[in-house]
Motif scaffolding. Structure first.
Motif, mmCIF file in Angstrom:
data_model
loop_
_atom_site.group_PDB
_atom_site.id
_atom_site.type_symbol
_atom_site.label_atom_id
_atom_site.label_comp_id
_atom_site.label_asym_id
_atom_site.label_seq_id
_atom_site.Cartn_x
_atom_site.Cartn_y
_atom_site.Cartn_z
ATOM 1 N N GLN A 30 0.860 -1.181 0.000
ATOM 2 C CA GLN A 30 0.000 0.000 0.000
ATOM 3 C C GLN A 30 0.898 1.233 0.000
ATOM 4 N N ILE A 31 0.536 2.222 -0.825
ATOM 5 C CA ILE A 31 1.309 3.459 -0.899
ATOM 6 C C ILE A 31 1.013 4.304 0.336
ATOM 7 N N ILE A 32 2.056 4.660 1.071
ATOM 8 C CA ILE A 32 1.909 5.537 2.234
ATOM 9 C C ILE A 32 2.231 6.968 1.822
ATOM 10 N N GLU A 33 3.344 7.138 1.082
ATOM 11 C CA GLU A 33 3.747 8.440 0.569
ATOM 12 C C GLU A 33 4.275 8.257 -0.840
ATOM 13 N N PHE A 34 4.094 9.266 -1.672
ATOM 14 C CA PHE A 34 4.661 9.213 -3.015
ATOM 15 C C PHE A 34 5.094 10.611 -3.426
ATOM 16 N N GLN A 35 6.052 10.658 -4.358
ATOM 17 C CA GLN A 35 6.514 11.935 -4.878
ATOM 18 C C GLN A 35 7.010 11.704 -6.295
ATOM 19 N N ALA B 65 15.922 10.623 -16.478
ATOM 20 C CA ALA B 65 14.486 10.342 -16.590
ATOM 21 C C ALA B 65 13.766 10.618 -15.277
ATOM 22 N N ALA B 66 12.474 10.874 -15.392
ATOM 23 C CA ALA B 66 11.636 11.087 -14.204
ATOM 24 C C ALA B 66 11.470 9.756 -13.478
ATOM 25 N N PHE B 67 11.164 9.843 -12.176
ATOM 26 C CA PHE B 67 10.901 8.633 -11.390
ATOM 27 C C PHE B 67 9.910 8.963 -10.292
ATOM 28 N N VAL B 68 9.394 7.916 -9.656
ATOM 29 C CA VAL B 68 8.432 8.073 -8.571
ATOM 30 C C VAL B 68 9.082 7.527 -7.298
ATOM 31 N N ARG B 69 9.271 8.392 -6.302
ATOM 32 C CA ARG B 69 9.830 7.996 -5.011
ATOM 33 C C ARG B 69 8.655 7.674 -4.088
ATOM 34 N N THR B 70 8.677 6.504 -3.455
ATOM 35 C CA THR B 70 7.549 6.089 -2.620
ATOM 36 C C THR B 70 8.006 5.533 -1.277
ATOM 37 N N LYS B 71 7.060 5.532 -0.360
ATOM 38 C CA LYS B 71 7.150 4.775 0.885
ATOM 39 C C LYS B 71 6.012 3.783 0.789
ATOM 40 N N ILE B 72 6.324 2.482 0.779
ATOM 41 C CA ILE B 72 5.290 1.461 0.641
ATOM 42 C C ILE B 72 5.275 0.547 1.860
ATOM 43 N N LYS B 73 4.076 0.075 2.185
ATOM 44 C CA LYS B 73 3.894 -0.785 3.349
ATOM 45 C C LYS B 73 3.399 -2.149 2.887
ATOM 46 N N ASN B 74 4.072 -3.200 3.318
ATOM 47 C CA ASN B 74 3.602 -4.554 3.060
ATOM 48 C C ASN B 74 2.399 -4.767 3.976
ATOM 49 N N GLY C 221 3.370 -5.625 7.588
ATOM 50 C CA GLY C 221 3.396 -4.309 8.206
ATOM 51 C C GLY C 221 4.706 -3.566 8.012
ATOM 52 N N SER C 222 5.698 -4.190 7.351
ATOM 53 C CA SER C 222 6.987 -3.529 7.161
ATOM 54 C C SER C 222 6.878 -2.404 6.131
ATOM 55 N N VAL C 223 7.597 -1.318 6.384
ATOM 56 C CA VAL C 223 7.576 -0.154 5.504
ATOM 57 C C VAL C 223 8.952 -0.005 4.863
ATOM 58 N N THR C 224 8.973 0.192 3.538
ATOM 59 C CA THR C 224 10.225 0.395 2.828
ATOM 60 C C THR C 224 10.091 1.577 1.877
ATOM 61 N N GLU C 225 11.229 2.156 1.540
ATOM 62 C CA GLU C 225 11.257 3.224 0.549
ATOM 63 C C GLU C 225 11.760 2.621 -0.748
ATOM 64 N N ARG C 226 11.127 3.020 -1.865
ATOM 65 C CA ARG C 226 11.511 2.465 -3.155
ATOM 66 C C ARG C 226 11.206 3.466 -4.258
ATOM 67 N N THR C 227 12.014 3.435 -5.295
ATOM 68 C CA THR C 227 11.749 4.285 -6.451
ATOM 69 C C THR C 227 11.277 3.423 -7.610
ATOM 70 N N PHE C 228 10.380 3.986 -8.423
ATOM 71 C CA PHE C 228 9.817 3.290 -9.568
ATOM 72 C C PHE C 228 9.944 4.146 -10.813
ATOM 73 N N ASN C 229 10.048 3.497 -11.945
ATOM 74 C CA ASN C 229 9.942 4.159 -13.241
ATOM 75 C C ASN C 229 8.458 4.479 -13.421
ATOM 76 N N PRO C 230 8.079 5.686 -13.871
ATOM 77 C CA PRO C 230 6.654 6.025 -13.997
ATOM 78 C C PRO C 230 5.862 5.096 -14.918
ATOM 79 N N SER C 231 6.542 4.351 -15.777
ATOM 80 C CA SER C 231 5.828 3.446 -16.688
ATOM 81 C C SER C 231 5.698 2.021 -16.133
ATOM 82 N N ASP C 232 6.262 1.740 -14.954
ATOM 83 C CA ASP C 232 6.135 0.410 -14.347
ATOM 84 C C ASP C 232 4.669 0.099 -14.082
#
Length: 187
Positions: free
Chosen positions: A21-26, A34-43, A47-58
């Motif tokens: 689940q997306i907690i925060e995104f930017q 290239a542009a990217f999406v920085r996120t904080k996601i929660k399993n 319940g674990s929270v991790t930070e991850r970056t994604f390609n906007p087309s993923d």
């Protein structure tokens, strides 16, 4: 399918066999590259929270999370019991499945049970609750002039900060998202 460029808070998706689940995104558009999406996601299961970056087309398959209204009945130590309002079936949940703001919920209150494929991973209390003050120090004359706050113990046992004019027996409206006093309820 959910595209990473369309991520918003609360969106759930399936990635690598787990549900997140997306907690925060930017959305980041650097001057070079290239542009990217920085996120904080929660399993949602662990319940674990991790930070991850994604390609906007993923692209990821959307995970459908079920939210069902249930009535909180009681607890007996570590287990909290909830009743399905349609089938009257009762389900017990461990304390670790409850969020921090569950401390504002009193017995017989309606909450949302959140599950994925039948596996309950969270409980959302109502956004606003009304609770009675069971203990609060009396205001000292003259202290009510400025915006000073004092601790008050509510009927569920939670302690919140309230204005000086609040006294024992008052019923208060509280925002469960941040635990703040909103107003005194007329009785």
């Amino acid at each position: 399918m959910v595209v990473a460029g369309d991520f918003r808070n609360g969106v759930t998706f399936d990635m690598d066999g787990s549900v997140y689940q997306i907690i925060e995104f930017q959305h980041v558009k650097p001057g070079k590259g290239a542009a990217f999406v920085r996120t904080k996601i929660k399993n949602v299961i662990t319940g674990s929270v991790t930070e991850r970056t994604f390609n906007p087309s993923d692209k990821f398959p959307e995970a459908f999370v079920e939210r069902k209204d249930m009535q909180y009945l009681y607890n007996d130590g570590e287990l909290y019991y909830f009743m399905d309002m349609e089938s009257y079936e009762q389900i017990p949940l461990n304390k670790e499945k409850l969020s921090d703001n569950f401390q504002f919920v009193k017995e017989n209150e309606i909450v949302k049970i959140i599950s994925y494929k039948g596996n309950v991973f969270g409980v959302d209390p109502p956004t606003f609750v009304e609770l009675k003050v069971i203990h609060s120090e009396p205001a000292i004359k003259g202290d009510t002039v400025n915006n000073t706050l004092k601790p008050a113990t509510m009927e569920t046992g939670v302690i919140i900060k309230v204005p000086m004019f609040i006294s024992e027996g008052d019923v208060l409206k509280i925002d469960t998202r941040n635990g703040e006093y909103l107003e005194r309820v007329k009785q």
